[in-house]
Design a protein around this motif. Structure first.
Motif, short mmCIF file in Angstrom:
data_model
loop_
_atom_site.label_atom_id
_atom_site.label_comp_id
_atom_site.label_asym_id
_atom_site.label_seq_id
_atom_site.Cartn_x
_atom_site.Cartn_y
_atom_site.Cartn_z
N ARG A 198 0.62 -1.27 0.13
CA ARG A 198 -0.04 -0.01 -0.01
C ARG A 198 0.82 1.26 -0.17
O ARG A 198 0.42 2.20 -0.65
N ARG A 199 2.02 1.39 0.79
CA ARG A 199 2.71 2.49 0.65
C ARG A 199 4.09 2.58 0.11
O ARG A 199 4.71 1.49 0.22
N GLU A 200 4.31 3.72 -0.56
CA GLU A 200 5.68 3.76 -1.35
C GLU A 200 6.83 3.49 -0.53
O GLU A 200 7.83 2.92 -0.94
N HIS A 201 6.85 4.00 0.63
CA HIS A 201 8.02 4.40 1.60
C HIS A 201 7.91 3.18 2.79
O HIS A 201 8.64 3.60 3.75
N ALA A 202 7.30 2.08 2.61
CA ALA A 202 6.84 1.24 3.70
C ALA A 202 8.23 0.80 4.25
O ALA A 202 8.51 0.64 5.54
N ALA A 203 9.11 0.32 3.26
CA ALA A 203 10.04 -0.44 3.62
C ALA A 203 11.17 0.58 4.49
O ALA A 203 11.95 0.34 5.68
N ASP A 204 11.26 1.84 4.01
CA ASP A 204 12.08 2.73 4.82
C ASP A 204 11.47 3.23 6.17
O ASP A 204 12.17 3.31 7.04
N ALA A 205 10.20 3.12 6.21
CA ALA A 205 9.32 3.48 7.35
C ALA A 205 9.60 2.45 8.46
O ALA A 205 9.83 2.69 9.71
N TYR A 206 9.94 1.24 7.93
CA TYR A 206 10.01 0.03 8.73
C TYR A 206 11.42 0.40 9.56
O TYR A 206 11.82 -0.03 10.78
N THR A 207 12.41 0.75 8.51
CA THR A 207 13.74 1.00 9.23
C THR A 207 13.65 2.02 10.21
O THR A 207 14.38 1.74 11.44
N VAL A 208 13.13 3.11 10.06
CA VAL A 208 12.95 4.29 11.00
C VAL A 208 12.11 3.46 12.39
O VAL A 208 12.67 3.88 13.54
N ALA A 209 11.18 2.96 12.19
CA ALA A 209 10.37 2.58 13.29
C ALA A 209 11.31 1.39 14.10
O ALA A 209 11.21 1.35 15.33
N GLN A 210 12.12 0.67 13.47
CA GLN A 210 12.80 -0.39 14.11
C GLN A 210 13.95 0.31 15.02
O GLN A 210 14.30 -0.09 16.39
N ALA A 211 14.48 1.57 14.66
CA ALA A 211 15.39 2.38 15.32
C ALA A 211 14.56 3.04 16.64
O ALA A 211 15.30 3.09 17.64
N SER A 336 16.69 13.16 3.55
CA SER A 336 15.46 12.35 3.65
C SER A 336 14.85 12.23 5.06
O SER A 336 15.69 11.89 6.02
N MET A 337 13.84 12.36 5.18
CA MET A 337 12.94 11.76 6.48
C MET A 337 13.37 10.53 6.75
O MET A 337 12.93 9.90 7.88
N TRP A 338 13.71 9.60 5.75
CA TRP A 338 13.87 8.20 6.13
C TRP A 338 15.33 7.86 6.59
O TRP A 338 15.55 6.75 6.48
N ARG A 339 16.18 8.85 6.54
CA ARG A 339 17.39 8.67 6.94
C ARG A 339 17.51 8.37 8.30
O ARG A 339 16.91 9.01 9.31
N VAL A 340 18.18 7.28 8.88
CA VAL A 340 18.38 7.02 10.31
C VAL A 340 20.02 7.17 10.66
O VAL A 340 20.90 6.95 10.01
N ALA A 341 19.98 8.26 11.79
CA ALA A 341 21.26 8.74 12.10
C ALA A 341 22.30 7.70 12.64
O ALA A 341 21.75 6.67 13.00
N PRO A 342 23.39 7.75 12.26
CA PRO A 342 24.25 6.61 12.76
C PRO A 342 24.34 6.30 14.12
O PRO A 342 24.31 5.07 14.25
N ALA A 343 23.76 7.23 15.09
CA ALA A 343 23.89 6.77 16.43
C ALA A 343 22.80 5.83 16.53
O ALA A 343 22.64 5.03 17.88
N TYR A 344 21.64 5.73 15.93
CA TYR A 344 20.71 5.09 16.18
C TYR A 344 20.47 3.99 15.11
O TYR A 344 19.39 3.17 15.15
N ARG A 345 21.62 3.73 14.37
CA ARG A 345 21.39 2.66 13.36
C ARG A 345 21.79 1.34 13.69
O ARG A 345 22.77 1.07 14.47
N THR A 346 21.02 0.33 13.57
CA THR A 346 21.15 -0.97 13.82
C THR A 346 21.91 -1.69 12.55
O THR A 346 21.59 -1.36 11.41
N PRO A 347 22.50 -2.95 12.93
CA PRO A 347 22.94 -3.50 11.63
C PRO A 347 21.84 -3.82 10.60
O PRO A 347 22.09 -4.02 9.18
N ALA A 348 20.78 -4.31 11.00
CA ALA A 348 19.58 -4.62 9.95
C ALA A 348 19.03 -3.28 9.29
O ALA A 348 18.44 -3.65 8.46
#
Length: 422
Positions: A198-211, A336-348
């Motif tokens: 349904r959502r264009e940026h769903a995969a990127d949103a999941y990465t942010v949500a995971q952080a 981009s609003m979907w960028r995760v800062a290195p301090a919060y980035r997980t290996p996944a």
């Protein structure tokens, strides 16, 4: 130029090809994983196979080969391995995502060439379901696959498949986590796949949500009872689950991560962030009351709205600010609003484009963001240093290159003036 002859399948190391028959690549398998399984049929390691096939000038030092990384072959090398494995080249191309994605160049003009990349420079990988692999190959050899976030769960056997970096021992048979007592995690996969459609940026949103969820997990608040209950259920089904805390965390929080990703990916709620702040820059989650109330409601945690209202930093604050900067994705030439800062980035969440290995650790936009205060922590530090400077000098005419305690205060203040409330 004279090319040293490369030894081939007729060498003493591989006295007969028929013993390799039956080794077939798994869908989405890494090339290195396939080479390892092929080598195991000969009773040798992947490093032995690679050393046998390539002249030293056409490959990196063998110390560059890591068990959780990836190998890339040129056309001549791929032809040699197709012959050794007795698998048609077209089958290898379809099954192995990296088989033809990157053409290494050796020190010689011709001949087979190979290059190696570490796990941090390739797309996320995970351990294949051992029962599915055994059914396909007839053997219990461990395998690694390229895995998107929604592919970490084997529905058929109700197993959580840890990422490559989550498993201390790649050859351990205990690397799979049974979800037999976590039906909500299995059911969340359906919502996840629907969200991706349904959502264009769903995969990127999941990465942010995971952080974001990872920071909440580390906070270990006493009000959080659902995760404790799920973790107990996971521990009963997997006595050794504590050895893979990151994998256990991902499995336990998966339903909530999917729910949060759906909220972040919603265009309506992205614009609601702007409406909450009057299109001014949010500095803390309390500046977006409607958004955090909806977040707490969707997650079924009423107490979370108050907790977020009192917080002033973290990946959620960073996302709110990035959403404002990009005007909910409508404004170009912004970080981009979907960028995760290195301090919060997980290996996944640090995987790269599967089409090509990454060569740099970040972009110019990322460097500028980290230097200037695109996270709430950076803003708080910059504000404190600016107040100290004003108290000492009576003004804020700070030179652009001025630094204080390693913080680029002049650049930070210039960015605040350029992107202040409009």
């Amino acid at each position: 130029m004279t090319v040293p002859p490369a030894r081939g399948p007729s060498s003493l190391l591989f006295p007969s090809l028929p013993c390799a028959a039956g080794v077939r690549p798994l869908p989405r398998e890494t090339t290195l994983s396939f080479v390892e399984r092929l080598a195991s049929r000969f009773g040798v390691s992947a490093a032995d196979v690679i050393a046998e096939f390539f002249a030293s000038g056409n490959r990196k030092p063998m110390s560059s080969l890591t068990a959780d990384g990836e190998v890339y072959f040129n056309a001549e090398a791929r032809a040699r391995f197709a012959t050794l494995s007795r698998v048609p080249p077209e089958h290898l191309r379809r099954a192995l995502p990296s088989w033809t994605r990157f053409e290494p160049a050796g020190r010689y003009d011709t001949g087979p060439a190979v290059t190696f990349y570490s796990v941090g420079s390739i797309s996320p990988t995970g351990t294949a379901c051992t029962r599915c692999s055994a059914a396909r190959t007839g053997r219990s050899d461990p395998a690694r696959l390229y895995m998107a976030a929604h592919q970490r769960l084997c529905v058929r056997h109700q197993m959580w498949l840890p990422g490559t970096q989550d498993v201390p021992d790649q050859n351990s048979g205990r690397s799979q986590l049974s979800l037999a007592q976590l039906p909500e995690t299995v059911q969340a996969l359906g919502r996840h796949t629907a969200l991706l459609r349904r959502r264009e940026h769903a995969a990127d949103a999941y990465t942010v949500a995971q952080a974001i969820i990872a920071t909440w997990w580390d906070a270990a608040r006493p009000e959080e009872t659902a995760w404790a209950r799920r973790l107990d259920s996971l521990a009963r089904a997997n006595p050794a689950a504590e050895h893979w805390s990151r994998a256990a965390r991902d499995a336990v929080t998966y339903p909530d991560t999917v729910t949060l990703a759906g909220l972040l990916a919603s265009p309506f709620w992205q614009h609601q962030v702007l409406a909450d702040t009057g299109r001014h820059r949010p500095h803390v989650p309390a500046d977006t009351p409607s958004f955090i109330r909806e977040l707490a409601l969707r997650l079924g945690r009423p107490w979370l709205a108050g907790v977020l209202a009192d917080s002033d930093s973290g990946p959620l604050t960073a996302w709110l600010q990035a959403c404002w900067r990009s005007r909910a994705g409508e404004r170009e030439r912004t970080v981009s609003m979907w960028r995760v800062a290195p301090a919060y980035r997980t290996p996944a969440s640090s995987g790269c484009n599967p089409d090509r290995p990454s060569r740099t650790a970040g972009t110019a936009d990322e460097a500028e963001a980290d230097a200037g205060g695109d996270t709430a922590q950076g803003f708080a530090r910059g504000l404190a240093l600016a107040r100290t400077f004003a108290a000492e000098h009576g003004h804020l005419c700070i030179p652009y290159r001025h630094e204080k305690d390693g913080f680029q205060l002049g650049l930070w203040l210039s960015n605040q003036r350029a992107t202040g409330p409009q």
